[in-house]
Motif scaffolding. Structure first.
Motif, PDB file in Angstrom:
ATOM      1  N   ASN A  82       0.833  -0.989   0.074  1.00 30.00           N
ATOM      2  CA  ASN A  82       0.083   0.123   0.007  1.00 30.00           C
ATOM      3  C   ASN A  82       0.808   1.403   0.011  1.00 30.00           C
ATOM      4  N   SER A 278      -1.065  -5.883  -3.464  1.00 33.99           N
ATOM      5  CA  SER A 278      -1.569  -5.257  -2.299  1.00 33.99           C
ATOM      6  C   SER A 278      -2.692  -5.839  -1.939  1.00 33.99           C
ATOM      7  N   ASP A 312      -8.491  -2.246   1.238  1.00 36.00           N
ATOM      8  CA  ASP A 312      -6.994  -2.378   0.931  1.00 36.00           C
ATOM      9  C   ASP A 312      -6.760  -1.371  -0.295  1.00 36.00           C
ATOM     10  N   THR A 313      -7.538  -1.563  -1.357  1.00 32.36           N
ATOM     11  CA  THR A 313      -7.151  -0.846  -2.420  1.00 32.36           C
ATOM     12  C   THR A 313      -7.762   0.340  -2.908  1.00 32.36           C
ATOM     13  N   CYS A 317      -4.819   2.129  -0.903  1.00 29.84           N
ATOM     14  CA  CYS A 317      -3.954   2.588  -1.813  1.00 29.84           C
ATOM     15  C   CYS A 317      -4.263   3.892  -2.629  1.00 29.84           C
TER      16      CYS A 317
END
Length: 462
Positions: A82, A278, A312-313, A317
């Motif tokens: 990340n 990621s 997460d993304t 991110c």
């Protein structure tokens, strides 16, 4: 050694080349379409399940709460990818790589949903009475004995890859960050990390889940808040950042500053590859953690699990990417964590680098804990529960080794093994997709029937 490195590099270029990226994205898109985009339309229901999963499920098999299982999975996925992974994707592929990371996440939600659903549906009770699952059990119990070799292959690749990508690479990142920001000797940080890791692992998945429940929300919220402060300082640059990301996704990016320029294919390759690194959608690892979660229905576990990819993304991110672009450091010639540090330093001179070192330390340490559980379950599948104690000792020692060793070759090998992990998982997802669709259809049909019986308003979600 140089010949071996060149050989592994050649394999890595093949296994992470266009065919693998197409296979992972294609599987996700196939599942998304077969599920009629349910993972996207049920995002609110997924967040509701996460919130509700903070409490134990009475009478449900499992070792930890659904929330703790998600935090354990997030502990393994929210890590250096990340921070350093996003920065590397932008530094090489240009801002357009961010768009393809988003696309990877959106189709990856269907992949993660299916992985977790199958892991829970086909999980077993081991000889200690604990619930265990993952792609290897889905393959064995879902595809039959003729496919057991494929489950064993996944366990071997996962058990080996963990020591690199989930252990030494992470401890090395922590040691480097603390040395650069605070002057802490890698030996000292390595010893402290090893002691902390050993203490947590002694308590098994329950202690890992308990630590993850506290650290993961803290690190995610803290990092997002810090990023939002930076974005607030550069608010006028945000619209242009989104325009640059979308334009660069479909048009070559010319060389500017220290940036060498990038073709569209490079943006796609690095965006997809770093996105997968990621959020791990397609690798199958999240199902190992979620299989330990208490649940009465695998679909509910899948809904909780798919939110890990979104958090997460799409959230974490994206924060990193926007900080790099709005501060203008993305084309300065730096890569990895150094590039992200430059972004925060631009907003917080003299403190940005130290903040990032702390963030990397927490992110990477939780990854070590999450992957420790993944690797342990892979080796238990192959050898049995007797491997538990020696595995935990070896894993802890490798944390120290990683902190004080040059790891370019280890990173290369582990990255290659990650790709080999994905292949058995993707095959099982495609072959078992009818099971995923059937269980999903049955769950939502029962949900609508129960809602009508209870007289719940149509727009309300549980």
């Amino acid at each position: 050694m140089e010949t071996l490195t060149q050989f592994i590099t050649a394999i890595n270029d093949v296994v992470w080349g266009p065919p693998m990226l197409v296979a992972i994205l294609g599987t996700g898109l196939f599942l998304q379409l077969r599920l009629k985009c349910m993972p996207l339309t049920r995002i609110p229901a997924g967040f509701a399940m996460v919130w509700r999963g903070r409490k134990a499920v009475p009478g449900a098999p499992g070792e930890i709460t659904p929330y703790a299982a998600l935090m354990t999975a997030l502990a393994a996925t929210v890590g250096t990818g990340n921070i350093a992974g996003v920065a590397t994707a932008i530094a090489i592929g240009g801002p357009g790589a961010v768009f393809w990371m988003w696309m990877t996440a959106l189709v990856g939600m269907a992949t993660k949903y299916a992985e977790v659903l199958l892991a829970v549906h086909y999980r077993e009770t081991d000889d200690r009475g604990e619930q265990v699952g993952g792609p290897m059990y889905a393959i064995k119990n879902g595809l039959g004995r003729h496919w057991r070799w494929l489950g064993a292959a996944f366990a071997i690749f996962g058990g080996l890859a963990g020591f690199g990508i989930g252990n030494m690479v992470q401890s090395n990142s922590i040691a480097g960050a603390l040395d650069g920001a605070f002057g802490i000797d890698p030996w000292i940080s390595g010893i402290v990390m090893a002691v902390c890791t050993g203490f947590v692992l002694l308590g098994g998945v329950k202690r890992i889940g308990a630590v993850a429940e506290k650290l993961v929300p803290f690190m995610c919220v803290g990092y997002v808040v810090a990023s939002l402060i930076v974005l607030g300082m550069y608010a006028d640059q945000i619209p242009g950042a989104f325009v640059l990301i979308i334009d660069s996704a479909f048009s070559p990016v010319a060389a500017t500053g220290g940036f060498a320029g990038a073709a569209v294919m490079m943006a796609i390759r690095y965006g997809v590859a770093r996105g997968i690194f990621s959020n791990e959608a397609g690798l199958g690892t999240a199902g190992i953690a979620q299989a330990a979660g208490q649940t009465k229905n695998p679909v509910e576990s899948g809904l909780v699990g798919m939110m890990g990819t979104f958090i997460d993304t799409i959230i974490v991110c994206t924060m990193t990417a926007l900080v790099l672009i709005v501060t203008g450091v993305w084309n300065g010639g730096l890569k990895g964590a150094a590039l992200t540090a430059a972004g925060f330093d631009a907003a917080f001179p003299g403190f940005g680098g130290q903040f990032l070192a702390i963030a990397i330390t927490i992110f990477a340490f939780t990854t070590i804990l999450g992957w420790a559980y993944y690797g342990e379950k892979c080796w238990e599948y192959l050898i049995g529960t007797s491997v538990e104690a020696p595995y935990r000792v070896v894993w802890t020692l490798f944390v120290l080794v990683g902190a004080v060793t040059q790891l370019d070759f280890v990173w290369l090998v582990a990255d290659t093994l990650n790709a080999f992990m994905a292949l058995p998982n993707l095959i099982s997802l495609l072959l078992l997709s009818p099971v995923v669709v059937r269980l999903t259809r049955e769950y939502w049909a029962n949900y609508e029937r129960d809602r009508k019986r209870a007289g719940t308003p149509a727009g309300q979600r549980s």
